[in-house]
Structure formats: structure tokens, C-alpha cells
Write an enzyme that holds these catalytic residues in place. Structure first.
Site, PDB file in Angstrom:
ATOM      1  N   LYS A  34      54.554  38.117 -58.512  1.00 50.06           N
ATOM      2  CA  LYS A  34      54.410  37.816 -59.774  1.00 50.06           C
ATOM      3  C   LYS A  34      52.687  38.100 -59.806  1.00 50.06           C
ATOM      4  O   LYS A  34      52.301  38.849 -60.719  1.00 50.06           O
ATOM      5  CB  LYS A  34      54.509  36.507 -60.309  1.00 50.06           C
ATOM      6  CG  LYS A  34      54.216  36.319 -61.836  1.00 50.06           C
ATOM      7  CD  LYS A  34      54.520  34.808 -62.030  1.00 50.06           C
ATOM      8  CE  LYS A  34      53.555  33.778 -61.781  1.00 50.06           C
ATOM      9  NZ  LYS A  34      53.520  32.478 -62.300  1.00 50.06           N
TER      10      LYS A  34
ATOM     11  N   ASP B 160      56.510  34.983 -65.876  1.00 56.35           N
ATOM     12  CA  ASP B 160      56.287  33.682 -65.517  1.00 56.35           C
ATOM     13  C   ASP B 160      57.125  32.742 -66.297  1.00 56.35           C
ATOM     14  O   ASP B 160      58.105  33.306 -67.028  1.00 56.35           O
ATOM     15  CB  ASP B 160      54.759  33.324 -66.032  1.00 56.35           C
ATOM     16  CG  ASP B 160      54.634  33.493 -67.464  1.00 56.35           C
ATOM     17  OD1 ASP B 160      55.328  33.960 -68.169  1.00 56.35           O
ATOM     18  OD2 ASP B 160      53.457  32.980 -68.028  1.00 56.35           O
TER      19      ASP B 160
END
Length: 210
Positions: A120, A138
Site C-alpha cells: 500500500k 486503504d
């Protein structure tokens, strides 16, 4: 959800915010990397409060390394998990100095090899600093993608894969920011603000609020 509806959703989000960006404050790829690393399980507002004092004294990996773990802790102690994050910041800075000439590498493998940096974080840095069409998923993006049915998936990897597959190329650079901001301010976790949502008529969420 069909392709036409997806394009209309993304077109509306783009019209409302043509040049979206992260709410993290930074002035270089290195500062962005550190800010994202610090933002895990923390708010952007909280990270910005800390980095406002932290970054001016340590703008490069070497300067941050010179502060040492305790020096870094002093500046980030208001952020959750600051002990672990300080260790990772120092380890990351050491690798950047020793292996990359003090420069943040524009390379997924090299980024993901840095302590505290997962897929991420690498996606955010590649997208925001280097303009790659990557999509970091997210909690906000996961929720919005599933709730609207834009790109449903059981986990973040599934949602990322689906978004990359179904989102047309012209939207890929900015969709990460549009969905985060939409999830943060409109499609909120407990009670989404459906009544003031610009894509409410296109959204396939069953339990809409007013």
C-alpha cells in the site's frame, strides 16, 4: 455494476475535483515516503502536526539518520505506534543512504524492501510522487469500492485487482485520491452522507441514508 455507470461515477468525481492529491504534507518523494510510513493506523492530520516540526530539521535520509532513533521519537511521539515507526524510519533511511544514494527509488521491489513499507505504501509513493497509475487500497477505498459496488472484493488485494481491471486508464492516476476523499468526508464508515453525495443515484448501496 456496468462500465457506463463506472465511467459516470469517475467523471463526476473528476469534475468535482480535477486535480486531487494526498492530504499528507510533503515537499519531496522522501518526505512523502516517511509521511506515509508514519500514517499507518494514524490520521493524516496527526501526521502533519508531527512532520511540521520534524521535516524542517531532517529533510534527507542522512539528516534523519543523524538524529538517531531517540531523536526521531522526539518528533513523532504524538503518533500511534511511534516506537516501532521510529525504528523503521531509521532502518529505511540507512538503506536509502547505503543502497540508493539517499534517493527514494522509483521501483516497487526496492520500495517494498524498506522496513515498514508494504504494498500500500509503495503504491502511494509510486502514484503520488512518481505519477504511476497504481491504486493503493486503504480502509476508505475498500469501503467505498464495496459499498457502491464499483469494485467489490473480500480483501484489499481483491479490490485493488478489480479496480485496476475495470477502471479506464484516463482515471487510474487520480482514483486513489478521489475514493479516499469520498470515503473520508462523504461515504463515511458509520453513517454515509448519501443525501449530499454527488454519485448517490449511481451507487448500488442498499441501505442509503438521507
Amino acid at each position: 455494476m456496468n462500465k457506463q455507470k463506472r465511467i459516470e461515477i469517475l467523471s463526476r468525481l473528476r469534475a468535482a475535483n480535477p486535480t486531487p492529491t494526498t492530504e499528507l504534507e510533503y515537499s519531496s518523494p522522501f518526505e512523502l515516503l516517511i509521511a506515509v510510513l508514519l500514517s499507518a493506523q494514524a490520521t493524516d492530520v496527526g501526521v502533519n502536526k508531527a512532520t511540521k516540526h520534524f521535516f524542517p530539521v531532517a529533510r534527507t535520509p542522512q539528516q534523519m539518520l543523524d538524529l538517531g532513533v531517540d531523536g526521531v521519537k522526539h518528533y513523532i511521539k504524538t503518533i500511534g505506534l511511534f516506537n516501532t515507526k521510529a525504528e523503521n524510519v531509521i532502518k529505511t533511511c540507512r538503506i536509502l543512504v547505503e543502497q540508493h544514494g539517499g534517493i527514494v527509488p522509483e521501483n516497487r521491489e526496492a520500495l517494498e524492501a524498506l522496513p515498514g513499507v508494504g504494498r500500500k505504501t509503495a503504491n502511494v509513493v509510486l502514484n503520488t510522487a512518481f505519477k504511476w497509475p497504481t491504486i493503493a487500497v486503504d480502509t476508505h477505498i475498500f469501503r467505498v469500492s464495496n459499498r457502491t459496488k464499483l469494485a467489490p472484493g473480500k480483501n484489499v488485494d481483491e479490490v485493488e485487482h478489480k479496480l485496476l481491471k475495470v477502471v479506464p486508464a484516463e482515471f487510474k492516476l487520480d482514483i486513489h485520491h478521489w475514493l479516499i476523499l469520498h470515503g473520508r468526508y462523504v461515504c463515511t464508515a458509520r453513517k454515509p452522507k448519501c443525501g449530499s453525495c454527488i454519485i448517490e443515484d449511481l451507487c448500488e448501496f442498499k441501505d442509503k441514508t438521507e
